[in-house]
Write an enzyme that holds these catalytic residues in place. Structure first.
Site, PDB file in Angstrom:
ATOM      1  N   MET A 101       0.834  -1.258   0.079  1.00 15.24           N
ATOM      2  CA  MET A 101      -0.035   0.015  -0.079  1.00 15.24           C
ATOM      3  C   MET A 101       0.888   1.093   0.116  1.00 15.24           C
ATOM      4  SD  MET A 101      -3.063  -0.784   2.704  1.00 15.24           S
ATOM      5  CE  MET A 101      -2.062  -0.441   3.808  1.00 15.24           C
ATOM      6  N   ALA A 103       5.124   3.223   0.156  1.00 14.81           N
ATOM      7  CA  ALA A 103       6.398   3.219   0.042  1.00 14.81           C
ATOM      8  C   ALA A 103       6.964   3.426   1.273  1.00 14.81           C
ATOM      9  CB  ALA A 103       7.079   4.289  -0.981  1.00 14.81           C
ATOM     10  N   LYS A 121       6.089   5.344   6.563  1.00 14.69           N
ATOM     11  CA  LYS A 121       5.593   4.538   5.380  1.00 14.69           C
ATOM     12  C   LYS A 121       4.251   5.599   4.862  1.00 14.69           C
ATOM     13  CE  LYS A 121       3.034   0.401   4.011  1.00 14.69           C
ATOM     14  NZ  LYS A 121       2.869  -0.970   4.521  1.00 14.69           N
ATOM     15  N   ASP A 214       1.415 -11.702   4.989  1.00 21.07           N
ATOM     16  CA  ASP A 214       2.435 -11.501   4.032  1.00 21.07           C
ATOM     17  C   ASP A 214       3.879 -11.821   4.569  1.00 21.07           C
ATOM     18  OD1 ASP A 214       3.268 -11.010   1.308  1.00 21.07           O
ATOM     19  OD2 ASP A 214       3.908  -9.005   1.712  1.00 21.07           O
TER      20      ASP A 214
END
Length: 873
Positions: A101, A103, A121, A214
């Site tokens: 979602m 960088a 982030k 993840d």
């Protein structure tokens, strides 16, 4: 026109793109005309974004890994707005990563209050819509609640002046777990200790109702503390999902929150994705357990369990949903240790591979494969359970994970081979019905003993128990394989619990279960139940004790452990010979038959014949259904010893008797047909041999399966008979089929594979295709060298036929030594009068007649001066 939108226009384009994707493709233009009525210039921009999205998804819906497809499409079409120079009180230094979602940037404190390096982030521009912002806000809530020393801490959060949400997190300066393990380098126990820490961090998240979704090495960093010791830090809960008991699929927050996982978005990393993620099914803590299993596999083996070559949706689904990972102990030996390994960089020292593989074999194999099971309910229940089993392994305690049961393997086999399900069901039913015969025999035996009523009650209780298990199975249902597997699994789990007060009954059930598992060639489970039966036998001079020993011997014999098998066979025979009752007599007959067969396979033919001949009158009186098996075993020994006419006569009698009993087409009938064909070949009546070996293959394929080891062996023999009968074209077709079979089944039993290869090689070499035949012969010989000692006649025979093929290739330097050594080995092993010795001698004689041999005084030249060429294996 180029897309250089303002932040407000960009936000609207993003929302329009996502809304348009929710529409049927045919309705999208009408939707856009209506939605953009106030600003028609938006329509072509959204259409460009739709085209970019279509390109990204049609090519590869997984190519962005954990990156959502809608943001990817937006950025492909127009690029991203430049990031701000400062975010709150932090100055961005450089981009250090890019996730699903947003960088991630390395940043420093810019307000001068104190020095601090953090990770910032930023939400990706394509997610600038309310539901995505809610997801980002949910991430803030998730991380704020995860206060754990091995999870990167959330420090701050907010929204930039341009409306872009951000998180400020602890900056971890380290390496991904697998990279650290390789560069440190870490020993096996050190890798496992670090991985247990990872599991504990994931378990903490699970306890807080958070699934990471993840997990992969790049999200598991290893830093070092002030003392240089490794410290694990779990990163990036950016696609985490809260598990709510009453509203699964909702993130933390108010009960009316909308689900935030959008259909069509592939928020996963293919190489670490669980089957349920690939299928789009529910995500649970078991999803993280699967990913941990992939990471552990990579940590122990050096590469991931699956190689996904092109990352297309089809390739990902095939690998994750269908491919069965090799055991780590097996995979580590075959690992490609190159930097370009498509499955991941190997990190094991080749010089320690064998030692490493030995340490993985057993418990660690089982632990890893349990975590990687396709079905979520069959994995570890939690990351904590996985960590606990690794701790138990480290402490030398039994692990809780168990290898796949036979019932489960049967279900998976049946899903791939539904035609064979009926045969498996028939075998199971036959075994349980066979227990009814045992009950009938027990009634007879009971009349011969003082303990009549006790024996009868035990036998009836045994039957009742197995019948209760059978009642759970509906063999006529749509998925009969489930019932077949349930019968085995349920019985195995219930015995000791339900029969704790009836040890004699439990003993009989364990013995019967051992017999059933032997039918499926599951020697591990068969041995377990046989040993349980032994442990529950209080009197060593009883039929149950002898039967348990017999079953234990068979388990060892089936896996090729002859020393242990013969020891238990001998004990079983000794125990049963002294018992007069009919049940013990029948058990003795079967034990003598199986013992004799095992001795024959070991080359102890005279000892085998003595046992088999002792079994005949016992079979006739107490177990007549087993007579064909014993007669076949005797005939096989006659064939090996070269007494072909005696074998032919006996086998014709066996076939006639079986036809009269209505058993034509049975497995035993097929074996008798195959042995009869071998007898005719030994008498050099090759046309008759081919006429019987062809039907033998058909019978065995129907009674077993076309790829069953005994069917393949019969087919190899058929190919040899066809070649000897000068039916060359058909023989070559069979040889090609045999080579295809050996290539298609890497798990084929080595003895069967060796025989199939040698048969194909002989046919090819003798039919004018020696260049194609020699590799098969060489591979067969190499296999046999791993199975039998160097002075075994099979090695001599393999050398002999290989030498003959080299002669056809005019490679005389290789041919003569192989022919000579092969002949001498066979002669020393079987004697000068053996038919196989004569075959090897004939090959050497023929060679020396055509070429100048170094030593023409070889006794073989005189022994076979008048012999005709013959086949051999």
């Amino acid at each position: 026109m180029s897309l250089t939108p303002s932040s407000e226009r960009w936000a609207r384009l993003s929302a329009l793109l996502l809304d348009a994707l929710d529409q049927p493709e045919a309705n999208r233009r009408a939707f856009l005309d209506t939605a953009c009525a106030d600003d028609p210039t938006l329509v072509p921009d959204v259409e460009r974004l739709l085209a970019a999205h279509a390109e990204s998804t049609s090519t590869d819906r997984f190519e962005a890994g954990a990156v959502g497809l809608m943001p990817a499409a937006l950025e492909r079409a127009a690029g991203s707005p430049a990031p701000p120079q400062e975010v709150g009180p932090y100055r961005l230094v450089r981009e250090v990563g890019r996730g699903g979602m947003g960088a991630v940037w390395l940043a420093e404190r810019a307000d001068g209050l104190f020095e601090q390096r953090v990770a910032v982030k930023l939400l990706r521009s394509g997610f600038a819509r309310p539901d995505a912002e809610r997801r980002f806000a949910a991430e803030r809530r998730i991380l704020a609640g995860l206060d754990h020393p091995h999870i990167a801490r959330l420090l701050d959060g907010g929204v930039t002046d341009a409306g872009q949400p951000y998180l400020v997190m602890e900056y971890v300066e380290g390496q991904p777990l697998t990279t650290y393990a390789r560069t440190a380098p870490l020993r096996l126990d050190e890798r496992l200790a670090l991985f247990r820490t990872v599991c504990e961090a994931v378990a903490f998240a699970h306890q807080n109702l958070v699934v990471h979704r993840d997990l992969k090495p790049s999200n598991i960093f290893v830093a070092t503390d002030a003392d240089g010791k490794p410290v694990v830090k779990l990163l990036d809960f950016g696609i985490a999902k809260l598990i709510r008991p009453a509203s699964a699929g909702l993130l933390a927050g108010d009960a009316e929150d909308e689900p935030v996982t959008r259909t069509g978005q592939a928020l996963l990393t293919p190489e670490y994705a669980a089957p349920e993620q690939v299928r789009g099914a529910a995500i649970t803590t078991a999803t993280d357990v699967y990913a941990l299993g992939v990471v552990l596999y990579e940590l122990l083996v050096g590469h991931r369990p699956y190689a996904i070559e092109d990352r297309s949706a089809t390739a990902v689904e095939r690998a994750v949903l269908e491919a069965a990972p090799a055991k780590p102990s097996t995979a580590v030996r075959a690992a490609t240790r190159t930097a370009t390994d498509p499955a991941g960089s190997a990190d094991l020292d080749p010089s320690t591979t064998e030692r490493w593989a030995r340490r993985l074999r057993g418990d660690l194999d089982t632990i890893v494969l349990t975590a990687l099971r396709k079905e979520p309910e069959r994995r570890y229940r939690s990351a904590a359970d996985l960590a606990d089993d690794l701790r138990r392994h480290a402490d030398g305690l039994p692990v809780m994970a168990r290898p796949d049961t036979t019932g489960y393997r049967l279900r998976k086999f049946a899903q791939r081979n539904r035609v064979g399900v009926a045969a498996a069901a028939a075998l199971l039913v036959a075994l349980v019905l066979g227990l009814a015969g045992t009950l009938w025999q027990a009634r007879i035996a009971a009349a011969e003993r003082d303990t009549a009523q006790t024996a009868l009650r035990d036998a009836e209780a045994t039957m009742d128990f197995l019948q209760s298990v059978m009642l759970q199975a509906d063999l006529e249902e749509a998925d009969p394989e489930r019932s077949i597997g349930a019968v085995l699994d349920s019985a195995a789990l219930r015995i000791d619990d339900e029969l704790a007060e009836r040890p004699a009954v439990a003993q009989q059930v364990h013995a019967t279960m051992s017999d059933i598992y032997l039918g499926f060639r599951d020697t591990e489970q068969a041995e377990y139940h046989a040993r349980r039966a032994l442990a529950l036998t209080s009197d060593t001079l009883t039929q149950p004790f002898g039967r348990a020993l017999y079953l234990l011997a068979l388990a060892h014999s089936y896996r090729g452990d002859n020393d242990e098998a013969f020891l238990h066979f001998e004990r079983a025979v000794s125990a049963l010979r002294s018992l007069p009752d009919s049940l013990a007599r029948a058990a003795l007959a079967r034990t003598l038959n199986s013992y004799g067969s095992a001795l024959s396979e070991d080359g102890r033919y005279e000892d085998a014949l003595a046992l088999l001949e002792e079994a005949i009158p016992l079979m006739d009186a107490f177990d007549p259904e087993e007579l064909p098996s014993t007669h076949n075993n005797i005939a096989a020994i006659h064939l090996i010893q070269g007494d072909d006419e005696r074998a032919i006569e006996a086998l014709h009698g066996v076939l006639s008797a079986m036809e009269a009993q209505g058993d034509a087409g049975s497995y035993e009938y097929g074996v008798a047909q195959a042995n009869l064909a071998i007898g005719y070949a030994g008498s050099e009546r090759f046309e008759e041999a081919a006429a019987h070996s062809g039907p033998a293959v058909t019978t065995l394929a129907a009674a077993l399966t076309p790829t069953h080891p005994e069917t393949v062996a019969a087919r190899a023999t058929y190919a040899l008979h066809l070649e000897s009968a000068a039916q060359t074209d058909t023989a070559l077709q069979e040889a090609d089929s045999l080579l295809t079979l050996t290539e298609a089944d890497p798990a084929m039993l080595p003895p069967i594979k060796a025989y199939a290869l040698v048969a194909a090689g002989i046919v090819l070499c003798r039919s004018g295709q020696p260049a194609e035949g020699r590799p098969a012969l060489a591979t067969s010989l190499a296999l046999r060298r791993t199975m039998v000692p160097p002075d075994h006649w099979l090695i001599g025979s393999g050398l002999s036929v290989l030498g003959a093929c080299d002669a056809e290739l005019d490679n005389l330097a290789r041919a003569e030594p192989a022919l000579r050594e092969g002949y001498e080995i066979v002669r020393d092993a079987l004697g000068a009068e053996s038919a196989r010795t004569m075959e090897a001698a004939d090959r050497l004689r023929s060679f020396c007649e055509r070429h100048v041999c170094e030593d023409r005084s070889v006794e073989a030249l005189a022994e076979v001066a008048d012999a005709e060429p013959s086949v051999g294996s």
